[in-house]
Write a protein that holds these residues in place. Structure first.
Motif, PDB file in Angstrom:
ATOM      1  N   ARG A 106      19.321  61.665  18.998  1.00 10.25           N
ATOM      2  CA  ARG A 106      19.543  61.949  17.584  1.00 10.25           C
ATOM      3  C   ARG A 106      19.240  60.744  16.706  1.00 10.25           C
ATOM      4  O   ARG A 106      19.316  60.834  15.493  1.00 10.25           O
ATOM      5  CB  ARG A 106      20.980  62.410  17.380  1.00 10.25           C
ATOM      6  N   ARG A 107      18.913  59.621  17.345  1.00  9.76           N
ATOM      7  CA  ARG A 107      18.612  58.381  16.617  1.00  9.76           C
ATOM      8  C   ARG A 107      17.375  57.736  17.219  1.00  9.76           C
ATOM      9  O   ARG A 107      17.064  57.942  18.385  1.00  9.76           O
ATOM     10  CB  ARG A 107      19.788  57.416  16.704  1.00  9.76           C
ATOM     11  N   ARG A 108      16.718  56.890  16.422  1.00 14.26           N
ATOM     12  CA  ARG A 108      15.561  56.154  16.943  1.00 14.26           C
ATOM     13  C   ARG A 108      15.993  55.071  17.916  1.00 14.26           C
ATOM     14  O   ARG A 108      15.305  54.786  18.888  1.00 14.26           O
ATOM     15  CB  ARG A 108      14.770  55.523  15.801  1.00 14.26           C
ATOM     16  N   THR A 109      17.129  54.428  17.647  1.00 12.18           N
ATOM     17  CA  THR A 109      17.670  53.391  18.521  1.00 12.18           C
ATOM     18  C   THR A 109      18.925  53.949  19.172  1.00 12.18           C
ATOM     19  O   THR A 109      19.797  54.481  18.485  1.00 12.18           O
ATOM     20  CB  THR A 109      18.019  52.123  17.716  1.00 12.18           C
ATOM     21  N   ILE A 110      18.996  53.831  20.503  1.00 16.14           N
ATOM     22  CA  ILE A 110      20.172  54.339  21.219  1.00 16.14           C
ATOM     23  C   ILE A 110      20.764  53.246  22.094  1.00 16.14           C
ATOM     24  O   ILE A 110      20.086  52.284  22.458  1.00 16.14           O
ATOM     25  CB  ILE A 110      19.835  55.584  22.084  1.00 16.14           C
ATOM     26  N   ALA A 111      22.038  53.410  22.424  1.00 14.71           N
ATOM     27  CA  ALA A 111      22.739  52.485  23.321  1.00 14.71           C
ATOM     28  C   ALA A 111      23.130  53.268  24.566  1.00 14.71           C
ATOM     29  O   ALA A 111      23.838  54.283  24.471  1.00 14.71           O
ATOM     30  CB  ALA A 111      23.976  51.917  22.634  1.00 14.71           C
ATOM     31  N   ILE A 168      20.304  48.565  24.848  1.00  9.45           N
ATOM     32  CA  ILE A 168      19.814  49.049  23.566  1.00  9.45           C
ATOM     33  C   ILE A 168      18.350  49.430  23.739  1.00  9.45           C
ATOM     34  O   ILE A 168      17.531  48.600  24.146  1.00  9.45           O
ATOM     35  CB  ILE A 168      19.957  47.984  22.458  1.00  9.45           C
ATOM     36  N   VAL A 169      18.028  50.693  23.459  1.00 10.60           N
ATOM     37  CA  VAL A 169      16.680  51.211  23.631  1.00 10.60           C
ATOM     38  C   VAL A 169      16.089  51.485  22.254  1.00 10.60           C
ATOM     39  O   VAL A 169      16.656  52.255  21.472  1.00 10.60           O
ATOM     40  CB  VAL A 169      16.677  52.502  24.475  1.00 10.60           C
ATOM     41  N   ARG A 170      14.951  50.843  21.981  1.00  9.78           N
ATOM     42  CA  ARG A 170      14.225  51.052  20.724  1.00  9.78           C
ATOM     43  C   ARG A 170      12.817  51.519  21.061  1.00  9.78           C
ATOM     44  O   ARG A 170      12.157  50.922  21.900  1.00  9.78           O
ATOM     45  CB  ARG A 170      14.153  49.750  19.929  1.00  9.78           C
ATOM     46  N   GLY A 171      12.395  52.574  20.400  1.00 11.01           N
ATOM     47  CA  GLY A 171      11.049  53.088  20.623  1.00 11.01           C
ATOM     48  C   GLY A 171      11.070  54.377  21.398  1.00 11.01           C
ATOM     49  O   GLY A 171      12.124  54.855  21.843  1.00 11.01           O
ATOM     50  N   PRO A 172       9.890  54.952  21.567  1.00 13.53           N
ATOM     51  CA  PRO A 172       9.801  56.260  22.213  1.00 13.53           C
ATOM     52  C   PRO A 172      10.067  56.187  23.721  1.00 13.53           C
ATOM     53  O   PRO A 172       9.531  55.332  24.412  1.00 13.53           O
ATOM     54  CB  PRO A 172       8.367  56.708  21.927  1.00 13.53           C
ATOM     55  N   MET A 188       0.789  53.703  18.200  1.00 14.21           N
ATOM     56  CA  MET A 188       1.917  54.019  19.062  1.00 14.21           C
ATOM     57  C   MET A 188       2.919  52.858  19.019  1.00 14.21           C
ATOM     58  O   MET A 188       2.553  51.700  19.100  1.00 14.21           O
ATOM     59  CB  MET A 188       1.432  54.251  20.483  1.00 14.21           C
ATOM     60  N   THR A 189       4.183  53.182  18.927  1.00  6.57           N
ATOM     61  CA  THR A 189       5.242  52.195  18.845  1.00  6.57           C
ATOM     62  C   THR A 189       5.620  51.702  20.234  1.00  6.57           C
ATOM     63  O   THR A 189       5.697  52.476  21.180  1.00  6.57           O
ATOM     64  CB  THR A 189       6.484  52.807  18.167  1.00  6.57           C
ATOM     65  N   GLU A 190       5.867  50.408  20.334  1.00  7.48           N
ATOM     66  CA  GLU A 190       6.285  49.799  21.595  1.00  7.48           C
ATOM     67  C   GLU A 190       7.753  50.150  21.871  1.00  7.48           C
ATOM     68  O   GLU A 190       8.563  50.226  20.963  1.00  7.48           O
ATOM     69  CB  GLU A 190       6.126  48.287  21.494  1.00  7.48           C
ATOM     70  N   THR A 191       8.089  50.339  23.142  1.00  6.88           N
ATOM     71  CA  THR A 191       9.469  50.587  23.544  1.00  6.88           C
ATOM     72  C   THR A 191      10.054  49.307  24.119  1.00  6.88           C
ATOM     73  O   THR A 191       9.418  48.641  24.939  1.00  6.88           O
ATOM     74  CB  THR A 191       9.542  51.702  24.603  1.00  6.88           C
ATOM     75  N   THR A 192      11.276  48.967  23.677  1.00  8.74           N
ATOM     76  CA  THR A 192      11.965  47.804  24.226  1.00  8.74           C
ATOM     77  C   THR A 192      13.353  48.227  24.678  1.00  8.74           C
ATOM     78  O   THR A 192      13.975  49.114  24.085  1.00  8.74           O
ATOM     79  CB  THR A 192      12.106  46.664  23.194  1.00  8.74           C
ATOM     80  N   ILE A 193      13.806  47.593  25.735  1.00 12.67           N
ATOM     81  CA  ILE A 193      15.166  47.799  26.244  1.00 12.67           C
ATOM     82  C   ILE A 193      15.803  46.426  26.325  1.00 12.67           C
ATOM     83  O   ILE A 193      15.297  45.537  27.010  1.00 12.67           O
ATOM     84  CB  ILE A 193      15.167  48.484  27.621  1.00 12.67           C
ATOM     85  N   THR A 194      16.922  46.262  25.618  1.00 12.67           N
ATOM     86  CA  THR A 194      17.615  44.985  25.561  1.00 12.67           C
ATOM     87  C   THR A 194      18.986  45.129  26.198  1.00 12.67           C
ATOM     88  O   THR A 194      19.773  45.991  25.782  1.00 12.67           O
ATOM     89  CB  THR A 194      17.777  44.519  24.100  1.00 12.67           C
ATOM     90  N   ALA A 195      19.285  44.310  27.188  1.00  7.75           N
ATOM     91  CA  ALA A 195      20.603  44.307  27.825  1.00  7.75           C
ATOM     92  C   ALA A 195      21.528  43.422  27.008  1.00  7.75           C
ATOM     93  O   ALA A 195      21.313  42.220  26.899  1.00  7.75           O
ATOM     94  CB  ALA A 195      20.497  43.793  29.256  1.00  7.75           C
TER      95      ALA A 195
END
Length: 87
Positions: A33-38, A15-19, A1-8
Motif C-alpha cells: 500500500r506504500r512505495r516504501t515498506i518495512a 526498509i524496502v524502497r523501489g519496485p 526503471m527505479t532502482e530497488t534498495t533494501i536497508t537493514a
C-alpha cells in the motif's frame, strides 16, 4: 526503471524502497500500500511480513555475529628434546 534498495536498520526492520514483488509462502501476491515498506526481522510483528514496531517492545538486537576462523589448527606439541639449532 527505479532502482530497488533494501536497508537493514540496526535493531529494526528491513526498509524496502523501489519496485519488488512480495509473495507469501504459497506464492500469492501480498499487496503493497506504500512505495516504501518495512519488513519485520524480529518475528514479533502482528502484521507480518510488515513491521509494526514490536522489535522495540521485545528488545530485538541485531548484533553482528562473532568472527570465527574457518579452520582451527591444533597447537604443535612441545618437544622434550632441544633443537639442534638451539643446542
Amino acid at each position: 526503471m527505479t532502482e530497488t534498495t533494501i536497508t537493514a536498520c540496526p535493531d529494526g526492520p528491513l526498509i524496502v524502497r523501489g519496485p519488488i514483488e512480495l509473495v507469501d509462502e504459497h506464492g500469492n501476491a501480498i499487496e503493497r500500500r506504500r512505495r516504501t515498506i518495512a519488513l519485520c526481522r524480529c518475528g514479533a510483528s502482528g502484521i507480518r511480513p510488515f513491521c509494526d514496531g514490536s522489535h522495540r517492545l521485545i528488545g530485538f538486537r541485531t548484533v553482528p555475529p562473532a568472527r570465527t576462523p574457518a579452520v582451527l589448527l591444533a597447537e604443535p606439541e612441545a618437544d622434550d628434546e632441544p633443537d639442534a639449532a638451539s643446542a
